[in-house]
Design a protein around this motif. Structure first.
Motif, PDB file in Angstrom:
ATOM      1  N   GLN A 150       0.805  -1.227   0.000  1.00 12.61           N
ATOM      2  CA  GLN A 150       0.000   0.000   0.000  1.00 12.61           C
ATOM      3  C   GLN A 150       0.835   1.274   0.000  1.00 12.61           C
ATOM      4  OE1 GLN A 150      -2.580  -0.491   3.386  1.00 12.61           O
ATOM      5  NE2 GLN A 150      -4.049  -1.761   2.251  1.00 12.61           N
ATOM      6  N   ASN A 155       6.022   0.173  -5.028  1.00 11.43           N
ATOM      7  CA  ASN A 155       4.685   0.072  -5.611  1.00 11.43           C
ATOM      8  C   ASN A 155       4.133   1.437  -6.013  1.00 11.43           C
ATOM      9  OD1 ASN A 155       3.852  -2.700  -5.804  1.00 11.43           O
ATOM     10  ND2 ASN A 155       3.894  -2.789  -3.569  1.00 11.43           N
ATOM     11  N   GLN A 156       4.536   2.483  -5.310  1.00  9.73           N
ATOM     12  CA  GLN A 156       4.146   3.826  -5.725  1.00  9.73           C
ATOM     13  C   GLN A 156       4.720   4.145  -7.102  1.00  9.73           C
ATOM     14  OE1 GLN A 156       2.078   5.987  -4.241  1.00  9.73           O
ATOM     15  NE2 GLN A 156       1.683   4.632  -2.505  1.00  9.73           N
ATOM     16  N   THR A 159       2.855   2.257  -9.773  1.00  9.73           N
ATOM     17  CA  THR A 159       1.569   2.898 -10.055  1.00  9.73           C
ATOM     18  C   THR A 159       1.749   4.096 -10.965  1.00  9.73           C
ATOM     19  OG1 THR A 159       0.744   2.182  -7.887  1.00  9.73           O
ATOM     20  CG2 THR A 159      -0.468   3.926  -9.005  1.00  9.73           C
ATOM     21  N   TRP A 160       2.816   4.881 -10.757  1.00 10.28           N
ATOM     22  CA  TRP A 160       3.068   6.061 -11.588  1.00 10.28           C
ATOM     23  C   TRP A 160       3.302   5.687 -13.054  1.00 10.28           C
ATOM     24  CZ3 TRP A 160       7.126   8.209  -7.628  1.00 10.28           C
ATOM     25  CH2 TRP A 160       6.439   8.727  -6.513  1.00 10.28           C
ATOM     26  N   GLY A 162       2.006   3.109 -14.524  1.00  8.68           N
ATOM     27  CA  GLY A 162       0.862   2.388 -15.064  1.00  8.68           C
ATOM     28  C   GLY A 162       0.837   0.900 -14.810  1.00  8.68           C
ATOM     29  N   ASP A 164       0.123  -2.248 -12.087  1.00 13.00           N
ATOM     30  CA  ASP A 164      -0.599  -2.536 -10.849  1.00 13.00           C
ATOM     31  C   ASP A 164       0.383  -2.870  -9.720  1.00 13.00           C
ATOM     32  OD1 ASP A 164      -3.013  -2.180 -12.115  1.00 13.00           O
ATOM     33  OD2 ASP A 164      -3.215  -4.303 -12.664  1.00 13.00           O
ATOM     34  N   PRO A 165       0.065  -2.466  -8.485  1.00  9.52           N
ATOM     35  CA  PRO A 165       0.932  -2.804  -7.340  1.00  9.52           C
ATOM     36  C   PRO A 165       1.099  -4.312  -7.191  1.00  9.52           C
ATOM     37  CG  PRO A 165      -0.690  -1.148  -6.727  1.00  9.52           C
ATOM     38  CD  PRO A 165      -1.086  -1.639  -8.088  1.00  9.52           C
TER      39      PRO A 165
END
Length: 313
Positions: A150, A155-156, A159-160, A162, A164-165
């Motif tokens: 999270q 994982n950030q 996400t940036w 494109g 998925d985490p």
């Protein structure tokens, strides 16, 4: 008139006299050596030999902290054969060992070659070794936060861009590769320095002769560097293999053997049996079997890879 010269009387020389007989010096040196070795020998016996013998005895008993050891013969070993959790832990450990040794050795050799060919700066060596100087628990905690599903920075970033985490520690398929990757990052600098030290033992005239013959860098690496590095690489593989089988702290800090036993390595399973369920007899039996496996695999590595032989004439 002839003068008579009498030989001086024999004087007993001490071991400190450089002209003393070899036997006297060796006896004196032996006494001094024994004095300096005594503390280390005592510690080795108390903290290694005695626990090993005690563990070997407990492996043939049923023992918990609430009662005295009760001899039960080979019952623990028969139980081990039928224990699916033991075999699962062994398979998981082998998976980790293969990933860790394979990736770490390749990266370490590559880093060592870059240091040898491009720079031999002491600063670069210090930077490469820096992750190894950090405690393994601290490294595991930092990577655990960085790879959090999270709020982890990794994982950030995914996400940036494109993607998925990814639940690096929460999915069975990723748990062991992630743990192996963390330990590769920590140990590859130390392994690279060992390989770098081995590279410095290769005479430069070998490379000069290869260059005169028109050998490319790639052919020189495969036909000269790797064969001459074999004794060092064997030592690195044996040490890395033993250390990989002993993986514990990273698992204890991050996954605690989960998810669904996907990262329960053999060391962590032994720990659970001994200090969570107080089944010391069975845990000792597993530890003794693990010791036998490590001894056998190390012996096979040394024999098959010809560790005592060198290709340098």
């Amino acid at each position: 008139m002839t003068a008579t010269i009498k030989a001086p009387p024999n004087r007993r020389r001490t071991h400190g006299d450089p002209k003393a007989p070899p036997k006297a010096r060796s006896r004196g040196d032996l006494k001094v050596a024994m004095i300096f070795l005594a503390p280390a020998t005592l510690g080795f016996v108390v903290f290694y030999i005695w626990p090993t013998l005690r563990g070997a005895y407990l492996s043939f008993t049923e023992y918990s902290l609430l009662a005295s050891p009760n001899f039960n013969g080979l019952a623990n070993y028969e139980r081990m054969v039928q224990d699916s959790f033991f075999w699962n832990a062994l398979v998981v450990t082998v998976e980790y060992v293969v990933i860790n040794i394979g990736v770490q050795t390749v990266l370490a050799v590559g880093i060592a070659m870059l240091m040898y060919r491009l720079t031999q700066s002491i600063t670069v060596r210090a930077v490469v070794l820096l992750p190894y100087l950090v405690a393994n628990v601290v490294v595991a905690l930092v990577w655990y936060w960085m790879l959090d599903f999270q709020v982890g920075i990794v994982n950030q970033f995914l996400t940036w861009v494109g993607i998925d985490p990814v639940a690096f520690f929460g999915e069975s398929a990723y748990a062991i590769p992630t743990i192996a990757g963390i330990n590769v990052w920590r140990h590859m600098g130390y392994t690279a320095l060992l390989v770098f030290a081995g590279l410095q033992t290769i005479p430069k005239y070998v490379y000069e002769a290869a260059e005169v013959d028109g050998s490319t860098e790639w052919k020189t690496f495969w036909r000269i560097t790797l064969p001459l590095l074999r004794p060092v690489l064997v030592m690195v593989l044996v040490v890395t293999m033993i250390g990989s089988f002993q993986i514990f702290d990273t698992v204890a800090v991050t996954t605690q053997g989960g998810p669904i036993n996907a990262s329960r390595v053999i060391y962590y399973y032994i720990y659970e049996r001994a200090f969570t369920r107080f089944d010391f007899g069975y845990a000792s039996a597993m530890a003794l079997v693990l010791f036998a496996i490590l001894a056998l695999v190390s012996l096979l590595q040394l024999r098959l890879l010809r560790a005592k032989e060198s290709d340098l004439a």
